[in-house]
Write a protein that holds these residues in place. Structure first.
Motif, short mmCIF file in Angstrom:
data_model
loop_
_atom_site.label_atom_id
_atom_site.label_comp_id
_atom_site.label_asym_id
_atom_site.label_seq_id
_atom_site.Cartn_x
_atom_site.Cartn_y
_atom_site.Cartn_z
N LYS A 33 -0.91 8.46 27.79
CA LYS A 33 -1.59 8.08 26.55
C LYS A 33 -2.76 7.14 26.83
N VAL A 34 -2.68 6.43 27.93
CA VAL A 34 -3.68 5.41 28.26
C VAL A 34 -4.64 5.87 29.35
N ILE A 35 -4.13 6.63 30.31
CA ILE A 35 -4.94 7.00 31.47
C ILE A 35 -4.58 8.42 31.89
N ASP A 36 -5.56 9.13 32.40
CA ASP A 36 -5.33 10.47 32.91
C ASP A 36 -4.47 10.35 34.16
N LEU A 37 -3.39 11.09 34.23
CA LEU A 37 -2.47 11.00 35.37
C LEU A 37 -3.11 11.42 36.69
N LYS A 38 -4.19 12.20 36.62
CA LYS A 38 -4.91 12.57 37.84
C LYS A 38 -5.51 11.33 38.50
N ILE A 39 -5.91 10.37 37.66
CA ILE A 39 -6.45 9.13 38.20
C ILE A 39 -5.37 8.38 38.98
N LEU A 40 -4.15 8.41 38.49
CA LEU A 40 -3.05 7.77 39.22
C LEU A 40 -2.86 8.41 40.59
N ASP A 41 -3.01 9.72 40.66
CA ASP A 41 -2.90 10.41 41.95
C ASP A 41 -4.00 9.95 42.91
N VAL A 42 -5.21 9.80 42.38
CA VAL A 42 -6.33 9.33 43.20
C VAL A 42 -6.06 7.90 43.69
N VAL A 43 -5.58 7.05 42.79
CA VAL A 43 -5.25 5.67 43.17
C VAL A 43 -4.17 5.67 44.25
N ASN A 44 -3.18 6.49 44.08
CA ASN A 44 -2.10 6.58 45.05
C ASN A 44 -2.62 7.04 46.42
N GLN A 45 -3.54 7.99 46.43
CA GLN A 45 -4.13 8.45 47.68
C GLN A 45 -4.94 7.35 48.34
N LYS A 46 -5.70 6.61 47.53
CA LYS A 46 -6.50 5.51 48.09
C LYS A 46 -5.59 4.42 48.64
N LEU A 47 -4.51 4.11 47.94
CA LEU A 47 -3.56 3.13 48.45
C LEU A 47 -2.98 3.59 49.78
N SER A 48 -2.71 4.88 49.89
CA SER A 48 -2.17 5.42 51.14
C SER A 48 -3.12 5.19 52.31
N LEU A 49 -4.43 5.24 52.04
CA LEU A 49 -5.41 4.99 53.10
C LEU A 49 -5.33 3.55 53.62
N TYR A 50 -4.86 2.64 52.76
CA TYR A 50 -4.74 1.24 53.17
C TYR A 50 -3.47 0.95 53.95
N THR A 51 -2.72 1.97 54.30
CA THR A 51 -1.48 1.76 55.05
C THR A 51 -1.59 2.27 56.49
N VAL A 52 -2.79 2.76 56.87
CA VAL A 52 -2.96 3.30 58.23
C VAL A 52 -4.23 2.73 58.86
N GLY A 53 -4.29 2.76 60.16
CA GLY A 53 -5.48 2.34 60.91
C GLY A 53 -5.86 0.90 60.67
N THR A 54 -7.16 0.64 60.78
CA THR A 54 -7.64 -0.73 60.61
C THR A 54 -7.46 -1.21 59.18
#
Length: 177
Positions: A33-54
């Protein structure tokens, strides 16, 4: 609210990613109702990038960086310390700007809490940034520009010396320095 209500500890990005992967259908419906759930998937993917490498090193929950440690103020023998922070291993300019903004803000807060006892004495510390042009350009406003500008305006009276280097002085904002 869900994490607090269900007593789910969020100690790392991995915990947050795991929680977001297992959202209940009711919560997804409320969020939709507040946010498109696709945006949550994008946020989740970006967070995943912060768990690897530098990136993982930037957001790791190990011992936090403290100005006192960078300055060597906790050294058992009281020796002066030189801390060099090498930014070229970071992936992009936003990450470099984030690190500089964070350290600059930490130094600023430290100097406000630790004014020199005798203002005629030597410097408490020196803050040197090589190749400063990308961080205080005349037109663009990187994440670290404001904190650097504030530090440059006030550092001297708190015993903090600021030294910058550039090969192209015309590429920096003269108002910032």
């Amino acid at each position: 609210e869900t994490a607090v209500d269900k007593k789910v500890p969020l100690n790392s990005f991995k915990d947050l990613i795991s929680m977001m992967d297992s959202l209940s259908p009711e919560l997804k419906k409320s969020l939709n109702k507040v946010i498109d759930l696709k945006i949550l998937d994008v946020v989740n993917q970006k967070l995943s990038l912060y768990t690897v490498g530098t990136n993982r090193l930037l957001f790791d929950l190990s011992r936090p960086v403290r100005i006192e440690d960078l300055l060597g103020l906790n050294h058992p023998e009281g020796k002066t310390r030189i801390s060099i922070i090498y930014l070229n291993t970071l992936n992009n300019s936003e990450e470099k700007e984030f690190v500089i903004a964070t350290i600059t803000e930490m130094l600023y807060q430290w100097m406000l809490k630790n004014p020199p006892v005798d203002k005629t004495k030597d410097l408490q510390c020196a803050y040197y940034i090589d190749e400063i042009a990308p961080y205080i350009p005349p037109v663009r406003k990187p994440a670290c520009k404001e904190s650097l500008t504030v530090l440059y305006k006030q550092a001297r009276k708190y015993g903090v010396g600021c030294i910058i280097a550039t090969q192209n002085p015309g590429d920096i904002d003269y108002k910032s320095i």
